[in-house]
Design a protein around this motif. Structure first.
Motif, PDB file in Angstrom:
ATOM      1  N   GLY A  12       0.857  -1.112   0.061  1.00 34.35           N
ATOM      2  CA  GLY A  12       0.032   0.184   0.004  1.00 34.35           C
ATOM      3  C   GLY A  12       0.981   1.358  -0.082  1.00 34.35           C
ATOM      4  O   GLY A  12       0.593   2.062  -0.741  1.00 34.35           O
ATOM      5  N   GLN A  13       1.796   1.111   0.725  1.00 37.23           N
ATOM      6  CA  GLN A  13       2.783   2.492   0.952  1.00 37.23           C
ATOM      7  C   GLN A  13       3.669   2.421  -0.577  1.00 37.23           C
ATOM      8  O   GLN A  13       3.619   3.689  -0.865  1.00 37.23           O
ATOM      9  CB  GLN A  13       3.739   2.194   1.797  1.00 37.23           C
ATOM     10  N   GLN A  14       3.773   1.449  -1.284  1.00 39.58           N
ATOM     11  CA  GLN A  14       4.653   1.642  -2.671  1.00 39.58           C
ATOM     12  C   GLN A  14       3.509   2.157  -3.585  1.00 39.58           C
ATOM     13  O   GLN A  14       4.007   3.200  -4.363  1.00 39.58           O
ATOM     14  CB  GLN A  14       5.042   0.152  -3.011  1.00 39.58           C
ATOM     15  N   LEU A  15       2.388   1.580  -3.571  1.00 38.85           N
ATOM     16  CA  LEU A  15       1.312   2.396  -4.412  1.00 38.85           C
ATOM     17  C   LEU A  15       1.151   3.939  -3.911  1.00 38.85           C
ATOM     18  O   LEU A  15       0.992   4.769  -5.099  1.00 38.85           O
ATOM     19  CB  LEU A  15      -0.018   1.647  -4.294  1.00 38.85           C
ATOM     20  N   ALA A  37      -6.958   5.244  -1.525  1.00 33.92           N
ATOM     21  CA  ALA A  37      -7.380   3.952  -1.846  1.00 33.92           C
ATOM     22  C   ALA A  37      -6.151   2.876  -2.030  1.00 33.92           C
ATOM     23  O   ALA A  37      -6.785   1.659  -2.325  1.00 33.92           O
ATOM     24  CB  ALA A  37      -8.333   4.060  -3.216  1.00 33.92           C
ATOM     25  N   ALA A  38      -5.136   3.221  -1.587  1.00 36.08           N
ATOM     26  CA  ALA A  38      -3.759   2.544  -1.853  1.00 36.08           C
ATOM     27  C   ALA A  38      -3.995   0.899  -1.153  1.00 36.08           C
ATOM     28  O   ALA A  38      -3.725  -0.083  -1.715  1.00 36.08           O
ATOM     29  CB  ALA A  38      -2.859   3.313  -1.507  1.00 36.08           C
ATOM     30  N   ASP A  39      -4.567   1.257   0.253  1.00 32.99           N
ATOM     31  CA  ASP A  39      -4.633  -0.101   0.751  1.00 32.99           C
ATOM     32  C   ASP A  39      -5.728  -1.053   0.466  1.00 32.99           C
ATOM     33  O   ASP A  39      -5.534  -2.290   0.499  1.00 32.99           O
ATOM     34  CB  ASP A  39      -4.968   0.222   2.339  1.00 32.99           C
ATOM     35  N   LEU A  40      -6.801  -0.489  -0.166  1.00 36.45           N
ATOM     36  CA  LEU A  40      -7.677  -1.186  -0.724  1.00 36.45           C
ATOM     37  C   LEU A  40      -7.389  -1.878  -1.867  1.00 36.45           C
ATOM     38  O   LEU A  40      -7.739  -3.192  -1.972  1.00 36.45           O
ATOM     39  CB  LEU A  40      -9.066  -0.310  -1.144  1.00 36.45           C
ATOM     40  N   MET A  41      -6.460  -1.327  -2.802  1.00 35.45           N
ATOM     41  CA  MET A  41      -6.056  -2.015  -3.917  1.00 35.45           C
ATOM     42  C   MET A  41      -4.940  -2.956  -3.570  1.00 35.45           C
ATOM     43  O   MET A  41      -4.649  -3.994  -4.121  1.00 35.45           O
ATOM     44  CB  MET A  41      -5.369  -0.982  -4.817  1.00 35.45           C
ATOM     45  N   GLY A 211     -10.821   1.503   5.868  1.00 36.12           N
ATOM     46  CA  GLY A 211     -10.119   1.483   4.488  1.00 36.12           C
ATOM     47  C   GLY A 211      -8.913   1.322   4.576  1.00 36.12           C
ATOM     48  O   GLY A 211      -8.099   1.284   3.478  1.00 36.12           O
ATOM     49  N   HIS A 212      -8.162   1.651   5.970  1.00 41.51           N
ATOM     50  CA  HIS A 212      -6.784   1.510   5.913  1.00 41.51           C
ATOM     51  C   HIS A 212      -6.086   0.347   6.883  1.00 41.51           C
ATOM     52  O   HIS A 212      -5.129   0.071   6.841  1.00 41.51           O
ATOM     53  CB  HIS A 212      -6.221   2.738   6.422  1.00 41.51           C
ATOM     54  N   ALA A 236     -15.581   2.251   2.478  1.00 32.64           N
ATOM     55  CA  ALA A 236     -14.424   2.073   3.454  1.00 32.64           C
ATOM     56  C   ALA A 236     -14.049   3.588   3.810  1.00 32.64           C
ATOM     57  O   ALA A 236     -13.754   4.246   2.871  1.00 32.64           O
ATOM     58  CB  ALA A 236     -13.172   1.423   2.455  1.00 32.64           C
ATOM     59  N   LYS A 237     -13.798   3.682   5.154  1.00 30.15           N
ATOM     60  CA  LYS A 237     -13.659   5.148   5.588  1.00 30.15           C
ATOM     61  C   LYS A 237     -12.087   5.309   5.346  1.00 30.15           C
ATOM     62  O   LYS A 237     -11.138   4.226   5.674  1.00 30.15           O
ATOM     63  CB  LYS A 237     -13.976   5.107   7.027  1.00 30.15           C
ATOM     64  N   THR A 238     -11.556   6.182   4.793  1.00 33.72           N
ATOM     65  CA  THR A 238     -10.153   6.496   4.199  1.00 33.72           C
ATOM     66  C   THR A 238     -10.021   8.140   4.558  1.00 33.72           C
ATOM     67  O   THR A 238     -10.959   8.850   4.747  1.00 33.72           O
ATOM     68  CB  THR A 238      -9.934   6.013   2.885  1.00 33.72           C
TER      69      THR A 238
END
Length: 612
Positions: A12-15, A37-41, A211-212, A236-238
């Motif tokens: 997620g951090q890389q995204l 939305a990075a963690d979701l993906m 969402g995280h 997802a709450k982000t």
């Protein structure tokens, strides 16, 4: 094979980092919308998405649609993580000639459709899911990343309603509720319960999560995959700009690269080079519809047949010949005559009800899977879905639109039902074909022709019956025309309902010694430029007549053809519907709009200087 939670957090951090990097290289983009939305993906990629990126057209592939198309930096970061692009290409984001445009398009596989006009990805995803369940009969899943701002779009709720009614358990909507829109907080902000109540009311299962929290995301995806009999939405709450204090949950940061990208990357832990082996899809073969074969219908010269009826009979016959042909209608199938298809091929017919955006979106989703969709409703109501048609061109979609009940000739229903702008609007679509057959045999041949056209086609059909003037074996084609009455004193160029009026006018003129050529311009775009130029050259003056507004229809197509030809001397008079009509009989309305035989004869006589 899925990794542990720590890997997913790092992914997620890389995204996020790659979203920041690509936007910084472009000096534009939406990194903060991507970061939320990075963690979701990350969790989706690592264990849930089943997609062979080396074979983007594999029938069993899952489909990932970014309805939230402005989060394209995240989408491209995903493509890098799965090995579909390299880092050098990632940094071409938004550069001229790059496949990585400001919003995703099919230029970069495996992108199914162009997104970025909000409210479109989920409705199109519904169409892909319908294709998976009812046409392909394959177990692929459609995952749609949605933004919370686009939840204000009516098309999203058309999608929720239809998917719930269909009980599509092969689609999952992932709603990135980061609270902040472009200019202010969204309608519901972080009111997850408000989203849940609304979505559940449409027959979906709704799951609210942080969402995280990668463990919560994992549990939600697993529950979605195991849910039977209803679609699932994950709310997802982000936080917008998650992970960088200067932009996290801060207003006024939408659609801008970060001011200090290097500091942001350091705050996110620096660049990484993680890769993900995405799970492979099912290798089952898609369903194939067996067809009995046959031929297109033909009609005897002199028969009186409505072109809308010929359309219905023609698409039903075409589906006997081609297993890829499907039909969708906006709950007017007994008027458009797509009911003929429904009766013959119920397994390939889809009722979309009075929801024209979802109607066109579903067809766009089905053509993603290689089907040839015929979409019908009243021509006036296609205007509700115009943005979907416009975006369909950017998606390189193959869509055949049929609009019936066009013009004042529909009669007593009045102006709310009378399409008078449709040819203009559809002519403006990039690469489109616009056809207005005047009889049943033309309709049958043109239905077969547009099925082979890779782009967006529009067939305008008529409510009333018209005489069959075109022989069954006569050549009718996209870009063609035919001479319905010979003459060289003046040319009358007509289409659809006005063709019959033009022939009547020509016959009346002949009694006064004026020999009028009547050109049946059934192909409006592309128009038969050679035939138009010949009319100008050989007749000297032209009357165009159309049951349409004067702007952008047949008359303007004729003028454009002349402007591009060497024949500039012709005097052209355009007859069209210039006032808002009311109710009346077709004859009264054609006469009142000055597009009937009387008006045509009068205009032609004035051009040639003959007595009225």
């Amino acid at each position: 094979m899925a990794h542990d939670a720590d890997f997913r957090r790092e992914l997620g951090q890389q995204l996020r980092v790659d979203s920041v990097r690509s936007s910084a290289a472009a000096n534009s983009g939406h990194p903060t919308s991507s970061m939320s939305a990075a963690d979701l993906m990350a969790v989706l990629l690592d264990g849930h998405l089943r997609l062979d990126y080396s074979d983007p057209k594999a029938p069993g592939n899952d489909h990932l649609i970014f309805s939230k198309g402005h989060a394209s930096p995240l989408y491209y970061a995903v493509l890098k993580a799965v090995g579909a692009i390299d880092d050098a290409e990632l940094l071409t984001f938004r550069k001229l000639g790059s496949r990585l445009q400001g919003h995703p398009t099919p230029l970069i596989p495996p992108t199914d459709v162009a997104t970025g006009s909000l409210g479109q990805g989920l409705p199109i995803g519904v169409g892909v899911a319908m294709a998976g369940r009812s046409l392909d009969k394959l177990p692929y899943r459609v995952w749609v990343l949605c933004g919370d701002s686009e939840m204000a779009e009516g098309s999203m709720w058309e999608a929720f309603q239809h998917a719930g009614w269909e009980k599509l358990d092969n689609i999952t909507a992932i709603i990135d509720v980061n609270r902040l829109g472009q200019t202010r907080e969204t309608m519901l902000g972080w009111d997850l319960d408000g989203y849940v109540r609304r979505i559940e009311a449409f027959g979906w299962k709704a799951i609210a999560i942080d969402g995280h929290d990668v463990e919560a995301i994992e549990a939600a995806y697993t529950e979605a995959e195991n849910t039977v009999g209803q679609p699932v939405a994950i709310i997802a709450k982000t936080k917008k700009g998650k992970g960088v204090a200067a932009v996290e949950d801060q207003p006024g940061k939408h659609g801008k690269p970060l001011d200090d990208p290097e500091a942001a990357i350091a705050e996110l832990g620096g660049s990484r080079d993680l890769s993900v082996d995405v799970a492979r899809p099912s290798t089952a073969a898609p369903n194939v519809f067996e067809v009995p074969g046959g031929s297109m219908p033909s009609y005897a010269l002199g028969d009186e047949v409505a072109t809308r009826k010929a359309y219905g009979e023609s698409i039903a016959a075409l589906a006997d010949i081609r297993g890829d042909v499907v039909a969708l209608d906006g709950e007017v199938s007994n008027s458009t005559h797509s009911e003929d298809f429904r009766n013959a091929h119920p397994d390939r017919y889809f009722e979309m009800f009075i929801a024209e955006q979802q109607l066109v979106a579903a067809a766009t989703g089905m053509q993603v899977r290689g089907y040839t969709p015929f979409v019908s409703t009243f021509a006036a109501f296609l205007s509700r879905a115009y943005d979907f048609i416009r975006m369909g061109a950017i998606s390189q979609a193959k869509l055949i639109l049929s609009g019936s009940h066009a013009g004042v000739s529909i009669g007593e229903d009045g102006p709310s039902q009378m399409a008078l702008e449709d040819m203009a609007s559809l002519r403006a679509i990039h690469g489109s074909v616009v056809l207005h057959p005047s009889d049943a045999n033309q309709t049958a041949q043109l239905v077969a022709a547009v099925a082979d056209y890779d782009g967006i086609s529009f067939i305008r059909t008529l409510r009333g019956k018209t005489p069959v003037r075109t022989a069954p074996d006569e050549d009718v084609r996209i870009g063609g025309s035919r001479i319905a009455h010979e003459g060289s004193d003046v040319a009358i160029i007509a289409c659809g309902i006005t063709l019959d009026e033009a022939v009547k006018a020509a016959e009346r003129l002949a009694e006064d010694g004026v020999h009028a050529r009547v050109l049946d311009a059934y192909s409006i775009k592309p128009i038969d430029a050679a035939a138009v130029a010949a009319a100008a050259r050989e007749c000297g003056s032209i009357v165009t007549v159309e049951d349409h507004a004067p702007e952008g229809g047949l008359g303007d197509a004729v003028l454009a053809a002349l402007a591009e030809s060497d024949e500039h001397a012709a005097h052209v008079v355009k007859l069209a519907v210039r006032e808002i009509p009311g109710s009346g009989t077709p004859e009264e309305l054609l006469h009142g709009a000055k597009i009937d035989a009387d008006a045509i004869a009068d205009a032609a006589q004035r051009l040639v200087g003959a007595p009225a």
